[in-house]
Design a protein around this motif. Structure first.
Motif, PDB file in Angstrom:
ATOM      1  N   PHE A  14       2.320  -4.080   3.525  1.00 44.78           N
ATOM      2  CA  PHE A  14       3.560  -3.379   3.797  1.00 44.78           C
ATOM      3  C   PHE A  14       3.119  -2.234   3.302  1.00 44.78           C
ATOM      4  O   PHE A  14       2.447  -1.720   2.175  1.00 44.78           O
ATOM      5  CB  PHE A  14       4.528  -3.783   2.847  1.00 44.78           C
ATOM      6  N   ALA A  15       3.062  -1.110   4.395  1.00 45.65           N
ATOM      7  CA  ALA A  15       2.292   0.444   4.034  1.00 45.65           C
ATOM      8  C   ALA A  15       3.551   1.234   3.956  1.00 45.65           C
ATOM      9  O   ALA A  15       4.349   1.450   4.891  1.00 45.65           O
ATOM     10  CB  ALA A  15       1.521   0.740   5.288  1.00 45.65           C
ATOM     11  N   THR A  16       3.690   2.170   3.014  1.00 45.52           N
ATOM     12  CA  THR A  16       4.951   2.944   2.625  1.00 45.52           C
ATOM     13  C   THR A  16       4.557   4.149   2.275  1.00 45.52           C
ATOM     14  O   THR A  16       3.482   4.716   1.670  1.00 45.52           O
ATOM     15  CB  THR A  16       5.685   2.446   1.578  1.00 45.52           C
ATOM     16  N   LEU A  40      -6.028   6.934   6.331  1.00 43.82           N
ATOM     17  CA  LEU A  40      -6.682   6.088   5.433  1.00 43.82           C
ATOM     18  C   LEU A  40      -5.482   4.695   5.237  1.00 43.82           C
ATOM     19  O   LEU A  40      -6.005   3.808   5.234  1.00 43.82           O
ATOM     20  CB  LEU A  40      -7.298   6.492   4.311  1.00 43.82           C
ATOM     21  N   LEU A  41      -4.627   5.142   4.671  1.00 49.15           N
ATOM     22  CA  LEU A  41      -3.684   4.196   4.524  1.00 49.15           C
ATOM     23  C   LEU A  41      -3.377   3.264   5.645  1.00 49.15           C
ATOM     24  O   LEU A  41      -3.523   1.886   5.374  1.00 49.15           O
ATOM     25  CB  LEU A  41      -2.086   4.912   4.080  1.00 49.15           C
ATOM     26  N   LEU A  65       0.927  -1.292  -0.139  1.00 52.72           N
ATOM     27  CA  LEU A  65       0.029  -0.217  -0.075  1.00 52.72           C
ATOM     28  C   LEU A  65       1.056   1.273   0.018  1.00 52.72           C
ATOM     29  O   LEU A  65       1.983   1.442   0.847  1.00 52.72           O
ATOM     30  CB  LEU A  65      -0.872   0.022   0.879  1.00 52.72           C
ATOM     31  N   SER A  66       0.314   2.360  -0.778  1.00 53.85           N
ATOM     32  CA  SER A  66       1.058   3.490  -0.668  1.00 53.85           C
ATOM     33  C   SER A  66       0.370   4.759  -0.716  1.00 53.85           C
ATOM     34  O   SER A  66      -0.859   4.549  -1.033  1.00 53.85           O
ATOM     35  CB  SER A  66       2.017   3.773  -2.038  1.00 53.85           C
ATOM     36  N   ALA A  67       0.808   5.738  -0.037  1.00 50.51           N
ATOM     37  CA  ALA A  67      -0.052   6.993   0.025  1.00 50.51           C
ATOM     38  C   ALA A  67       0.535   8.321  -1.181  1.00 50.51           C
ATOM     39  O   ALA A  67       1.025   8.934  -0.865  1.00 50.51           O
ATOM     40  CB  ALA A  67      -0.077   7.667   1.473  1.00 50.51           C
ATOM     41  N   ASP A  68       0.291   7.569  -2.217  1.00 47.83           N
ATOM     42  CA  ASP A  68       0.708   8.257  -3.572  1.00 47.83           C
ATOM     43  C   ASP A  68       2.373   8.540  -3.477  1.00 47.83           C
ATOM     44  O   ASP A  68       2.849   9.529  -4.054  1.00 47.83           O
ATOM     45  CB  ASP A  68       0.019   9.825  -3.444  1.00 47.83           C
ATOM     46  N   MET A 120      -3.485   4.436  -2.095  1.00 43.41           N
ATOM     47  CA  MET A 120      -4.407   5.184  -1.355  1.00 43.41           C
ATOM     48  C   MET A 120      -4.899   6.550  -1.407  1.00 43.41           C
ATOM     49  O   MET A 120      -5.648   7.148  -0.855  1.00 43.41           O
ATOM     50  CB  MET A 120      -4.305   4.805   0.115  1.00 43.41           C
ATOM     51  N   GLY A 121      -3.774   7.235  -2.180  1.00 43.24           N
ATOM     52  CA  GLY A 121      -3.854   8.653  -2.252  1.00 43.24           C
ATOM     53  C   GLY A 121      -3.232   9.116  -1.192  1.00 43.24           C
ATOM     54  O   GLY A 121      -2.767   8.937  -0.377  1.00 43.24           O
TER      55      GLY A 121
END
Length: 343
Positions: free
Chosen positions: A104-106, A88-89, A58-61, A82-83
Motif C-alpha cells: 500500500f503506497a500512500t 522511488l516510492l 510505504l509512504s513518501a514522508d 521512502m522520503g
C-alpha cells in the motif's frame, strides 16, 4: 523595435484576496447531522494486515497525512519511509509486489498522478502488479491551490490499462474498499479521505456495503437521478433532502468505482423515463465520471436530459475550503440550486 517591446506581457494570475486560517483551508468535509469515524483507512489496513502477512505500507514522508502512521506504529517492521521521492516510492512498491508482497503506497493525489505517473504506468500497471495506491487530498479537498489540488487525477488514470479506480464517499466506503483492494489481483488507485471521516451512506441506507465495481441506489427519486461519486454523493444526498421541501424528488445513485464502471446499473437507472440525469463529481468535468456516464448512455442509445456538476477546466483558487466549494458549485446549496434551475 526592441526585444523588450516585442515581449508578451503576462498578467499575474488572479488569487483570492481574503486571508484565511490554515484550519479553514483544510476544513472537515463532514456536514451537520453525521457522525465521524477517525482514520478508517489506517485502522482497516491494520486489521487486515494482522491476518495477511503480505501487506506492507510505504509512504513518501506523508504517513501522518494519509493515516498510514497508524499502520507504521502497529507494524513498524512492515513500514517503509521512502522520503519525499514519489518515483522511488512506486518503484520500490513494484519491486515488493514482484516478491509476493501487497504494498500500500500512500502520498498526495497530485504527487502520484503528476510526478510519478510514468513509474506507475511502466513499473506497476503494464506489469499488472498488485500495488495499491491510496492518495489523500483528491479533487478540491484542500484550499492550498493547484500544487495540492488533484482535480484531474481520475482522468489521468482512467486511460491507464489494468488500473482500477475508487472514489469513496465516506467512512464506510473507505473501510470497505481496503479488503476489496487486497482481494483484487492487480493495481488499484483509490482516492483517500483521511482523519475524521463522516459516516453518511448507512444513515441513508443502513445495509450499505462497499462492493468493487458496483453502483448502488442510496435514495430513490422520481424527478431527478443524480449519479455521483466520492464526496459529491454526500452533497447530493443533502441536496436531495433540501429539494424535497420544494417537492422535487431526487434519487441518488452512488458510483464508488470509476473503473470498472457499473455500466449495467447506470444504464438501467438512466433509462427510466421522465427524469433529469445529473452527474456529480469532485473532479474536473474533463475525463471523469460525467464523461464516462455520457459515453455509457450514448453508446446504448439512452438520451435523457443530461447535465454535469464538476470542477471547471481551469486551475483553481487557494482559500477557505467551504468558500471554494461554494465558488465552484460543490456545496449543498449550489448543487440544489443548479438542479432546480435545470428542471
Amino acid at each position: 523595435m526592441t526585444l523588450a517591446s516585442m515581449a508578451r506581457k503576462y498578467e499575474p494570475r488572479r488569487v483570492a484576496q481574503t486571508k484565511v486560517a490554515t484550519s479553514a483551508m483544510i476544513a472537515s468535509l463532514a456536514a451537520e447531522g453525521y457522525e465521524t469515524v477517525n482514520a478508517p483507512f489506517g485502522h482497516a489496513l491494520v486489521e487486515l494486515a494482522q491476518k495477511d502477512k503480505r501487506i506492507v505500507g510505504l509512504s513518501a514522508d506523508l504517513s501522518k497525512y494519509t493515516d498510514l502512521h497508524i499502520f507504521a506504529k502497529e507494524m513498524p517492521e512492515r513500514f517503509y519511509q521512502m522520503g519525499m521521492a514519489e518515483q522511488l516510492l512506486f518503484s520500490a512498491a513494484s519491486g515488493l509486489a514482484r516478491e509476493g508482497f501487497i504494498p500500500f503506497a500512500t502520498t498526495y493525489a497530485v504527487f502520484a498522478s503528476r510526478r510519478a505517473y510514468d513509474f506507475i504506468a511502466m513499473a506497476i500497471a503494464e506489469e499488472n502488479l498488485p500495488v495499491k495506491i491510496a492518495c489523500a487530498l483528491p479533487g478540491l479537498t484542500t484550499g492550498y491551490g493547484p500544487s495540492h489540488q488533484a482535480t484531474e487525477d481520475l482522468a489521468i488514470f482512467r486511460g491507464l490499462p489494468n488500473m482500477v479506480l475508487i472514489d469513496p464517499c465516506d467512512a464506510a466506503d473507505v473501510a470497505g474498499m481496503v479488503p476489496a483492494m487486497v482481494a483484487h489481483d492487480g493495481p488499484v488507485y483509490a482516492r483517500l479521505l483521511r482523519g475524521k471521516v463522516p459516516s453518511v451512506l448507512r444513515k441513508h441506507k443502513p445495509d450499505y456495503k462497499f462492493e468493487l465495481g458496483k453502483a448502488q441506489m442510496i435514495r430513490e427519486g422520481r424527478d431527478v437521478l443524480v449519479i455521483s461519486t466520492g464526496i459529491m454523493t454526500m452533497r447530493a444526498l443533502d441536496a436531495a433532502v433540501k429539494l424535497a421541501d420544494d417537492n422535487v424528488d431526487v434519487g441518488v445513485l452512488h458510483v464508488p468505482t470509476i473503473k470498472p464502471l457499473d455500466i449495467e446499473t447506470i444504464r438501467a437507472e438512466a433509462a427510466k423515463q421522465g427524469r433529469l440525469v445529473v452527474t456529480a463529481e469532485n473532479h474536473t468535468v474533463n475525463g471523469g465520471l460525467g464523461e464516462a456516464v455520457a459515453t455509457t448512455l450514448m453508446t446504448a442509445g439512452i438520451a435523457p436530459q443530461f447535465r454535469m456538476i464538476g470542477l471547471p477546466d481551469e486551475f483553481l483558487e487557494a482559500g477557505a475550503l467551504p468558500t471554494l466549494h461554494d465558488m465552484y458549485g460543490l456545496s449543498v446549496d449550489k448543487v440544489a440550486e443548479r438542479i432546480k434551475s435545470w428542471l
